[in-house]
Design a protein around this motif. Structure first.
Motif, PDB file in Angstrom:
ATOM      1  N   LEU A 212      12.823  79.973  27.689  1.00 29.82           N
ATOM      2  CA  LEU A 212      12.488  78.949  28.698  1.00 29.82           C
ATOM      3  C   LEU A 212      13.735  78.223  29.153  1.00 29.82           C
ATOM      4  N   PHE A 213      13.831  78.006  30.452  1.00 27.14           N
ATOM      5  CA  PHE A 213      14.906  77.145  30.972  1.00 27.14           C
ATOM      6  C   PHE A 213      14.345  75.721  31.052  1.00 27.14           C
ATOM      7  N   PRO A 214      14.850  74.803  30.221  1.00 23.12           N
ATOM      8  CA  PRO A 214      14.329  73.431  30.288  1.00 23.12           C
ATOM      9  C   PRO A 214      15.053  72.630  31.365  1.00 23.12           C
ATOM     10  N   VAL A 215      14.610  71.415  31.593  1.00 20.90           N
ATOM     11  CA  VAL A 215      15.392  70.476  32.417  1.00 20.90           C
ATOM     12  C   VAL A 215      15.713  69.280  31.524  1.00 20.90           C
ATOM     13  N   ASN A 216      16.812  68.612  31.833  1.00 25.38           N
ATOM     14  CA  ASN A 216      17.238  67.486  31.007  1.00 25.38           C
ATOM     15  C   ASN A 216      16.333  66.275  31.201  1.00 25.38           C
ATOM     16  N   ASP A 217      16.355  65.421  30.203  1.00 30.22           N
ATOM     17  CA  ASP A 217      15.575  64.187  30.201  1.00 30.22           C
ATOM     18  C   ASP A 217      16.084  63.253  31.313  1.00 30.22           C
ATOM     19  N   PRO A 218      15.199  62.829  32.254  1.00 33.79           N
ATOM     20  CA  PRO A 218      15.658  61.973  33.364  1.00 33.79           C
ATOM     21  C   PRO A 218      16.300  60.668  32.892  1.00 33.79           C
ATOM     22  N   ASP A 219      15.852  60.109  31.751  1.00 32.09           N
ATOM     23  CA  ASP A 219      16.467  58.872  31.245  1.00 32.09           C
ATOM     24  C   ASP A 219      17.923  59.124  30.859  1.00 32.09           C
ATOM     25  N   LEU A 220      18.161  60.276  30.224  1.00 30.10           N
ATOM     26  CA  LEU A 220      19.536  60.611  29.834  1.00 30.10           C
ATOM     27  C   LEU A 220      20.395  60.831  31.078  1.00 30.10           C
ATOM     28  N   VAL A 221      19.816  61.518  32.064  1.00 28.74           N
ATOM     29  CA  VAL A 221      20.547  61.761  33.322  1.00 28.74           C
ATOM     30  C   VAL A 221      20.922  60.423  33.964  1.00 28.74           C
ATOM     31  N   ALA A 222      19.982  59.464  33.951  1.00 24.12           N
ATOM     32  CA  ALA A 222      20.264  58.143  34.557  1.00 24.12           C
ATOM     33  C   ALA A 222      21.419  57.455  33.815  1.00 24.12           C
ATOM     34  N   GLN A 223      21.444  57.603  32.488  1.00 22.00           N
ATOM     35  CA  GLN A 223      22.522  56.963  31.714  1.00 22.00           C
ATOM     36  C   GLN A 223      23.876  57.637  31.983  1.00 22.00           C
ATOM     37  N   VAL A 224      23.841  58.951  32.170  1.00 15.32           N
ATOM     38  CA  VAL A 224      25.099  59.656  32.474  1.00 15.32           C
ATOM     39  C   VAL A 224      25.608  59.229  33.848  1.00 15.32           C
ATOM     40  N   LEU A 225      24.677  59.093  34.809  1.00 15.11           N
ATOM     41  CA  LEU A 225      25.078  58.630  36.152  1.00 15.11           C
ATOM     42  C   LEU A 225      25.723  57.250  36.056  1.00 15.11           C
ATOM     43  N   GLN A 317      21.397  76.116  28.896  1.00 13.33           N
ATOM     44  CA  GLN A 317      20.962  77.432  28.416  1.00 13.33           C
ATOM     45  C   GLN A 317      19.459  77.458  28.167  1.00 13.33           C
ATOM     46  N   PRO A 318      18.855  78.633  28.322  1.00 14.18           N
ATOM     47  CA  PRO A 318      17.435  78.740  27.948  1.00 14.18           C
ATOM     48  C   PRO A 318      17.278  78.640  26.426  1.00 14.18           C
ATOM     49  N   ARG A 319      16.095  78.262  25.974  1.00 12.50           N
ATOM     50  CA  ARG A 319      15.765  78.245  24.535  1.00 12.50           C
ATOM     51  C   ARG A 319      14.700  79.297  24.280  1.00 12.50           C
ATOM     52  N   LEU A 320      14.726  79.866  23.079  1.00  8.71           N
ATOM     53  CA  LEU A 320      13.733  80.890  22.719  1.00  8.71           C
ATOM     54  C   LEU A 320      12.663  80.308  21.793  1.00  8.71           C
TER      55      LEU A 320
END
Ligand SMILES: Cc1cc2nc3c(=O)[nH]c(=O)nc-3n(C[C@H](O)[C@H](O)[C@H](O)COP(=O)(O)OP(=O)(O)OC[C@H]3O[C@@H](n4cnc5c(N)ncnc54)[C@H](O)[C@@H]3O)c2cc1C
Length: 363
Positions: A212-225, A317-320
């Protein structure tokens, strides 16, 4: 009457001699030339490439004494010393044969050595130490054609683009739902997750894994921004910074190149720290638990170019996951049993990207 002269004794290096096949071929050719009675004056040994052309391809090496996931990388590399490049590359892998890269450790290394696979950063469990070692080994490839024996042993091409459900050509499946398997108050957080495969072209057998290709946590993305002091809509190619941080890049372990970038933006002891981290050092004893956000926050006040930061990061990366359903019992459906990864470090809860995606964000 003839005089029988004794044939000159020509030294010959056995296979067990501590040389690579190319070195052995060169030395044996050299000895043959020098010790042969018929050698013309000025005879020289063949070049390694010429000698290799006369050598039969070495038998497939089955022994890989480094193929032990518990063995540290320096021990693995020591065991692979003197072996052909693809074997040393294999020793640099995490030895889990987990398939996350789309290969096994052996076939991934052969694909890199043959030039069929240009990406050196696919070994997720190997992390930065595998990437560092592969980069070092790949320098031997620069400008040099892959050795014939290695090229022949590698898969001819990357997985076919046409086949759906490969890493290169992922298929869309429909999320059906999830329920938690643990009782109220349990410390463990395990989820049963169901997908509908209809229209995806995917099929499976019992025992298969599902990537599966996941997407990152939006809260973490906001903190990185926020740490980048950059707007969410900062353009990155045809996309935005927020979208690229969400879908395309790994926000876990910061690559060496990110610290190199930071070292150009800092001075004094902060630059020395960034340089040490970029070289794989651990000057403050926290390197193992730095993620991208923590790495940026470790150097407050820096304002790196957002696009340069994205260029430093590794792809997401995808996870199995082992499939926990049977196509006989639930045709067209697929179920997973997912243990959620969450842990606290330095006052922040870290969330496993894919397990928390499956446990909450996917809808
Ligand atoms: C063939 C195969 C089959 C698998 N099948 C399953 C399955 O059926 N079910 C399942 O749940 N998983 C399974 N996994 C594991 C799964 O692929 C993921 O690795 C797992 O879900 C974690 O991924 P993540 O993205 O949530 O975590 P990531 O974001 O990748 O984070 C995991 C990483 O966080 C770090 N970490 C985790 N806990 C701590 C801690 N306490 N302290 C410090 N660091 C920590 C470690 O570096 C760890 O590697 C399988 C893996 C493989 C290779």
């Amino acid at each position: 009457m003839t005089v029988q002269t004794r044939a000159p004794l020509v030294p010959f290096l056995p296979d067990s001699a501590p040389f690579s096949p190319e070195q052995r071929a060169w030395l044996n050719g050299f000895f043959a030339g020098v010790f042969s009675a018929d050698a013309p004056p000025g005879a020289t040994a063949l070049s390694a490439a010429d000698s290799a052309a006369f050598l039969p391809a070495p038998a497939e090496e089955d022994d890989a004494p480094w193929h032990d996931a518990a063995m540290p990388i320096d021990e693995r590399m020591k065991l692979a010393e003197g072996k052909p490049l693809a074997r040393r590359m294999m020793a640099a892998m995490a030895q889990q044969d987990c398939g996350q890269c789309g290969y096994l450790c052996d076939t991934y290394s052969k694909a890199i050595a043959s030039g069929a696979e240009p990406k050196l950063n696919l070994c997720a469990p190997g992390g930065k130490e595998t990437v560092r070692m592969l980069k070092q080994l790949a320098a031997e490839l620069d400008g040099a054609p892959a050795p014939a024996a290695e090229a022949a042993a590698a898969p001819k091409t990357a997985p076919a683009q046409g086949a759906p459900g490969t890493r290169e050509n992922p298929a869309d499946v429909t999320f059906l739902g999830r329920f938690r398997l643990n009782g109220e108050g349990s410390e463990k957080e395990t989820w049963h997750v169901d997908f509908d495969l209809e229209g995806s072209g995917l099929d499976y057998a019992v025992g298969d894994s599902f990537g599966l290709f996941p997407v990152n946590d939006p809260d973490l993305v906001a903190q990185v921004l926020a740490a980048l002091h950059a707007p969410a809509d900062f353009p990155i190619g045809d996309s935005t910074l927020e979208d690229v941080l969400t879908r395309d890049v790994c926000l876990k372990s910061p690559p060496d190149t990110l610290f190199t970038l930071i070292s150009y933006l800092t001075g004094g002891t902060r630059r020395a720290t960034a340089k040490a981290l970029a070289a794989g050092g651990d000057p403050d004893g926290d390197a193992a638990l730095l993620d991208v956000l923590a790495a940026l926050e470790k150097f407050p006040g820096i304002r790196p170019d957002p696009e340069a930061v994205i260029e430093c990061l590794e792809p997401l990366q995808p996870r199995l996951y082992s499939i926990s359903s049977s196509p006989m019992a639930t045709p067209g459906k697929l179920s997973l049993t997912v243990d959620t990864v969450r842990y606290d470090h330095a006052g922040r809860t870290r969330h496993g990207v894919c397990s928390t995606f499956l446990a909450g964000r996917v809808a």
